[in-house]
Design a protein around this motif. Structure first.
Motif, short mmCIF file in Angstrom:
data_model
loop_
_atom_site.label_atom_id
_atom_site.label_comp_id
_atom_site.label_asym_id
_atom_site.label_seq_id
_atom_site.Cartn_x
_atom_site.Cartn_y
_atom_site.Cartn_z
N ARG A 11 36.96 51.98 32.08
CA ARG A 11 37.02 51.93 33.61
C ARG A 11 37.01 53.16 34.40
O ARG A 11 37.17 53.28 35.52
N GLU A 12 36.72 54.40 33.56
CA GLU A 12 36.55 55.58 34.27
C GLU A 12 35.19 56.29 34.04
O GLU A 12 35.15 56.92 33.09
N GLY A 13 34.41 55.84 35.00
CA GLY A 13 33.07 56.34 34.63
C GLY A 13 32.37 57.59 35.52
O GLY A 13 31.46 58.10 35.19
N SER A 14 33.21 57.97 36.59
CA SER A 14 32.64 58.88 37.31
C SER A 14 32.45 60.19 37.00
O SER A 14 33.18 60.77 36.41
N SER A 15 31.43 61.09 37.40
CA SER A 15 31.32 62.54 36.94
C SER A 15 31.84 63.31 38.25
O SER A 15 31.26 63.08 39.53
N THR A 585 26.82 54.20 35.69
CA THR A 585 26.57 53.13 34.79
C THR A 585 27.11 51.85 35.35
O THR A 585 28.33 51.61 35.20
N VAL A 586 26.35 51.14 36.11
CA VAL A 586 26.94 50.00 36.80
C VAL A 586 26.77 48.74 35.94
O VAL A 586 25.72 48.44 35.34
N CYS A 587 27.71 47.81 35.82
CA CYS A 587 27.76 46.59 35.16
C CYS A 587 27.24 45.51 36.63
O CYS A 587 28.27 45.10 37.06
N LYS A 606 36.04 45.45 31.98
CA LYS A 606 37.36 45.12 32.49
C LYS A 606 37.17 45.24 33.99
O LYS A 606 38.11 45.80 34.73
N HIS A 607 36.20 45.38 34.88
CA HIS A 607 35.82 45.56 36.03
C HIS A 607 36.35 44.46 36.82
O HIS A 607 36.28 43.22 36.34
N ASN A 608 36.79 44.43 37.99
CA ASN A 608 37.01 43.43 38.98
C ASN A 608 36.13 42.88 39.78
O ASN A 608 36.22 41.79 40.66
N GLY A 609 35.04 43.51 39.90
CA GLY A 609 34.13 43.25 40.83
C GLY A 609 32.53 43.71 40.31
O GLY A 609 32.34 44.73 39.55
N PHE A 610 31.66 42.59 40.65
CA PHE A 610 30.30 42.98 39.95
C PHE A 610 29.33 43.04 40.98
O PHE A 610 29.19 41.85 42.00
N ARG A 726 37.56 47.34 48.72
CA ARG A 726 38.04 47.25 46.99
C ARG A 726 36.85 47.94 46.54
O ARG A 726 37.05 48.86 45.45
N HIS A 727 35.67 47.46 46.76
CA HIS A 727 34.33 48.12 46.11
C HIS A 727 33.25 48.21 47.06
O HIS A 727 33.43 47.52 48.09
N ILE A 728 32.73 49.32 46.75
CA ILE A 728 31.19 49.44 47.60
C ILE A 728 30.19 49.74 46.84
O ILE A 728 30.49 50.50 45.76
N ILE A 740 28.36 52.37 41.92
CA ILE A 740 29.48 51.73 42.67
C ILE A 740 30.69 52.64 42.58
O ILE A 740 30.96 53.58 41.99
N VAL A 741 31.28 52.44 43.92
CA VAL A 741 32.51 53.23 43.96
C VAL A 741 33.62 52.27 44.34
O VAL A 741 33.48 51.34 45.17
N THR A 742 34.89 52.74 43.87
CA THR A 742 36.10 52.01 44.13
C THR A 742 37.02 52.78 44.59
O THR A 742 36.85 54.09 44.89
P1 ATP Z 1 40.55 47.56 41.11
O1 ATP Z 1 41.28 47.69 39.70
O2 ATP Z 1 40.60 48.35 42.00
O3 ATP Z 1 40.79 46.11 41.41
P2 ATP Z 1 38.05 47.44 39.59
O4 ATP Z 1 38.95 47.12 38.32
O5 ATP Z 1 36.96 46.62 39.51
O6 ATP Z 1 39.06 47.46 40.77
P3 ATP Z 1 38.53 50.22 39.06
O7 ATP Z 1 39.60 49.83 38.06
O8 ATP Z 1 38.97 50.84 40.52
O9 ATP Z 1 37.60 49.02 39.27
O10 ATP Z 1 37.50 51.20 38.58
C1 ATP Z 1 37.65 51.98 37.32
C2 ATP Z 1 36.10 52.49 37.22
O11 ATP Z 1 35.02 51.56 36.81
C3 ATP Z 1 35.71 53.25 38.50
O12 ATP Z 1 35.31 54.52 38.00
C4 ATP Z 1 34.66 52.55 39.07
O13 ATP Z 1 33.45 53.25 39.65
C5 ATP Z 1 34.24 51.67 37.86
N1 ATP Z 1 33.53 50.37 38.12
C6 ATP Z 1 34.12 49.52 38.81
N2 ATP Z 1 33.37 48.24 38.80
C7 ATP Z 1 32.19 48.60 37.87
C8 ATP Z 1 31.01 47.69 37.76
N3 ATP Z 1 30.82 46.66 38.25
N4 ATP Z 1 30.21 48.51 36.90
C9 ATP Z 1 30.33 49.70 36.54
N5 ATP Z 1 31.43 50.47 36.64
C10 ATP Z 1 32.41 50.22 37.78
#
Ligand code: ATP
Length: 766
Positions: A11-15, A585-587, A606-610, A726-728, A740-742
């Motif tokens: 869940r931690e992908g940002s550079s 690396t977007v899912c 484990k992402h919450n939005g796609f 929540r997501h953009i 994607i940015v959260t």
């Molecule tokens: P939240 O927990 O706030 O409800 P989330 O679980 O979808 O949202 P985060 O936990 O905030 O997302 O995200 C953790 C990392 O995963 C962040 O760096 C985010 O950019 C990345 N991320 C979130 N959604 C996706 C996705 N669909 N694909 C790839 N990376 C994602």
């Protein structure tokens, strides 16, 4: 088979490398004992409007009548929140009143009738330790999230972060029991802060009760539009305002506090609803208390109770100020700000110490008991050692002890320990200048400062509004005596004005609120005349405090790793673009896909939005960086909605018939009932269903918020903060998904305080 780019499960992908020279980027891996980490345990809330084909159809079918009916229900919900919050407040007050009277009478009898110090000490310790053990045990063993004042949780929730168990009824009950115990024990904590949290919890619980009540009946379509995080947030904001309104008798102050401290998003319609709730809670609470305590025999107390002003009415004929006093107001503000910063700093180090060393429940309980014993011993010892005698003057004889004083006089400091904090604050504000002398006031101020430091952070529900007011009122009164000694004319007929300003400066220096506190003070004193001095003092206290530390709530929020977005984007960041901090690396999920593929995506991420895309992987180049594109953006869908589609086999029933209402309800329900653990449970579908093709079009949000790769950090930050996103999704110039940015990606950018003063050099935050 997988969705586009769903290979990574972390869940931690940002550079962050490109920007570390200007900002301290904070890792999202939990790193406790520091304010510089963001916990990945917290999820965000969806404050954005969910707009899909289903919602559009529902709106058209329901028509105008349903809108009106929903509005009526909405106002009824606000009304019930106000009544319930006031009722809980009255209950808390009544229980505290009853037990405190019993405690004070027993101690007084023991000191003045039996004259046995050891026996008195034992009684005092019992009256302090027993409620402390109860108050601490309920929190530790039943609901740990009920600890503290709860205001940081309210702020976080209103800011858009899901706080687990925030609206659980058990949390509400534990909070009520614990706050009652803190007040009976006489620890350095008040009920006013917890009442704000209780109000917010009542708001959350009441709205859920309404949702549940209407879910199965014909009122389903009326309550449907109210079932979302945004409505619940508004109702919790209203509950919080109602709590403060009841606590201080300050409806406008409560509304403003909700605005100033809480919500990052505000509209005039929300303000009106919050104000309505606060305005109903105040008279309900007041009427309830007047009915319950109307046969009180103590004359001085009944005068205060009959007054609708929490601090007692300040007489406009005796309390006045001249422009020559302005420097004094500023000095008060500076002193309050300095003491407030000191308080926050000590509290910060104490919290770190507790996080490191007081970890087990046994140690936490022992710590609370130790504080309780300390309170009892210090209270009695101060009375014995500081045998300052006062002739009985205005103070009701039922709540002071004679101790070693001659007949007709009382032990001065006993009037503080044998009164509830509410009564003490009123006496500090209203008793004549001779009622207190400097030494007992000073001793009380220092002891109470230490007690409050020790109590805030215990595993009990204790607020710091009233303790801060008491500390400030005590030193304000000392200043008043000193000024009166050198310049009798300045004080006028009422010494309470400096006590009031001291209280304002101290509270402002700790919590750093300005507008709302000014209004709370005006409403609680019933005196508009003092507006200018209060404003000057509160502004100065805030500026001074802010120069040294964060406010106490901000510090506590940072310490718990909540990914809160502060009110303003970090400075000097306009050269940082979304491309620098997004996850590249977007899912993404194809618009039309097979059920089996969807299940695999959910089970392996484990992402919450796609983002939902029309599949077509390509590459694009900006500023010499090559970005992978994940296809043309079609929409956005939440994990909870996908879960509901799969769990309830929504893909099996045809879309173009009347059952879309049921589908919509299931989708809505999934978003507000899903908890983290349910959310990520492994999904299973029958093997023969895996090949069924599903079209996500009607379920997804077809017009999600987007930013371009070139959008600056500050603009993205503002979008998140003001719209409660929540997501953009990040797109390139041909509308293809590239990132994607959260909220957590943005919350990582906490400017380390010293970075600004060090000329923004690279700062090691750990
Ligand atoms: P939240 O927990 O706030 O409800 P989330 O679980 O979808 O949202 P985060 O936990 O905030 O997302 O995200 C953790 C990392 O995963 C962040 O760096 C985010 O950019 C990345 N991320 C979130 N959604 C996706 C996705 N669909 N694909 C790839 N990376 C994602």
């Amino acid at each position: 088979m997988r969705g586009v780019g769903c290979m990574n499960n972390n869940r931690e992908g940002s550079s962050l490398s490109t920007i570390s020279n200007t900002l301290s980027a904070v890792k999202s891996k939990p790193r406790s004992h520091s304010i510089n980490y963001v916990s990945s345990d917290y999820e965000s809330l969806d404050y954005d409007h969910y707009e899909s084909e289903l919602t559009v159809r529902e709106e058209k079918l329901n028509g105008y009548k349903t809108v009106v009916a929903s509005n009526v229900i909405r106002w009824l919900i606000y009304f019930s929140i106000a009544i319930c919050t006031a009722a809980v407040g009255i209950f808390i007050d009544t229980v505290i009143e009853y037990f405190c009277n019993w405690k004070f009478q027993s101690i007084r009898n023991c000191i003045d009738v039996k004259h046995s110090t050891v026996e008195c000490l034992i009684i005092w310790i019992l009256f302090t330790v027993i409620p402390t053990i109860i108050g601490c045990c309920v929190v530790l063993f039943m609901e740990p999230s009920a600890a503290g004042s709860g205001i940081p949780f309210v702020i976080s929730y209103l800011n858009g972060i899901r706080i687990p168990r925030m609206t659980a009824v058990r949390c509400l009950l534990v909070k009520v029991i614990s706050v009652v115990c803190v007040c009976i024990a006489g620890l350095g904590g008040g009920k006013e802060g917890p009442l704000i949290h209780i109000g917010a919890m009542v708001g959350g619980s009441v709205v859920e009760a309404w949702w549940k009540g209407f879910r199965n009946g014909p009122g389903r379509k009326v309550i449907g539009p109210l079932q979302n995080d945004r409505e619940r947030r508004d109702m919790m904001a209203a509950g919080a305002a109602a709590g403060l309104s009841a606590a201080f008798g300050s409806p406008v102050g409560g509304t403003l506090m909700s605005l100033e401290e809480g919500t990052s998003f505000w509209s005039s319609s929300l303000m009106w609803k919050v104000f309505f709730c606060a305005a109903i809670a105040f008279p309900t609470y007041n009427a309830g208390k007047n009915v319950l305590f109307s046969n009180n025999t103590n004359p001085s107390e009944s005068v205060h109770r009959k007054s609708i002003y929490f601090f007692g009415k300040f007489n406009e004929n005796t309390i006045y100020f001249s422009y020559s006093e302005f420097p004094i107001f500023i000095i008060f503000g500076i002193f309050g700000g300095l003491l407030g910063a000191l308080f926050v700093n000590i509290n910060y180090h104490l919290s770190i110490f507790r996080m490191k060393h007081i970890i087990s429940n046994r140690k936490k309980l022992m710590e609370s008991v130790f504080v309780a014993v300390f309170v009892a011993i210090i209270n009695l010892t101060s009375m014995i050692l500081l045998n300052n005698c006062q002739t009985k003057l205005e103070i009701s004889s039922s709540n002071v002890v004679q101790m070693y004083c001659p007949a007709g006089s009382y032990n001065e400091i006993s009037s503080f320990w044998l009164h509830t904090p509410e009564e003490s604050i009123r006496s500090l504000f209203h008793y004549p200048i001779e009622a207190y002398s400097v030494v007992p006031l000073l001793v009380y101020c220092v002891i109470y400062f230490i007690l409050t430091e020790l109590t805030v952070g215990l595993n009990m529900s204790a607020g710091l509004f009233l303790p801060s007011l008491l500390i400030g009122a005590a030193w304000g009164r000392i200043a008043s005596i000193v000024i009166h000694y050198y310049s009798p004319g300045t004080i006028g007929d009422d010494p309470g004005k400096y006590a009031l300003l001291g209280a304002a400066a101290q509270l402002g220096g700790i919590v750093r609120a300005t507008i709302s506190l000014t209004v709370v003070f005006i409403e609680a004193t019933g005196n508009v005349q003092f507006l200018l001095p209060l404003m000057i003092t509160l502004f100065t206290a805030k500026w001074t405090g802010d120069f040294f530390t964060d406010g106490i709530y901000e510090m506590q929020i940072k310490l718990s790793g909540v990914p809160l977005l502060v009110s303003e984007p970090p400075p000097l960041t306009s050269d940082i673009t979304t491309e620098d901090f997004m996850s590249d690396t977007v899912c993404a999920i194809p618009h039309i896909l097979m059920v089996g593929k969807l299940v695999d995506i959910l089970n392996t991420t484990k992402h919450n939005g796609f983002p939902v895309v029309a599949s077509k992987v390509c590459f694009c180049r900006t500023r010499n960086i090559e970005h992978k594109c994940y296809g043309l953006l079609k929409g956005f869908i939440l994990r909870s909605q996908l879960n509901a589609i799969l769990e309830h086999n929504l893909y099996l029933t045809p879309l173009h018939d009347e059952n879309y209402c049921i589908k919509l309800e299931l989708l809505r329900k999934s978003t507000y009932t899903c908890h983290n653990t349910q959310q990520f449970q492994r999904l299973k579908v029958d093997e023969d269903e895996r090949s069924i093709v599903i079209d996500l079009g009607p379920y997804m949000n077809s017009a999600p918020y987007i930013v371009r790769l070139e959008t600056s950090l500050s603009r993205t930050f503002r979008l998140f903060r003001t719209l409660g996103l929540r997501h953009i999704v990040v797109i390139n110039n041909t509308n293809e998904v590239v990132g994607i940015v959260t909220r957590k990606d943005l919350a990582k950018f906490r400017l380390w305080r010293k970075a600004a003063t060090m000329g923004l050099k690279e700062v090691n935050v750990y």
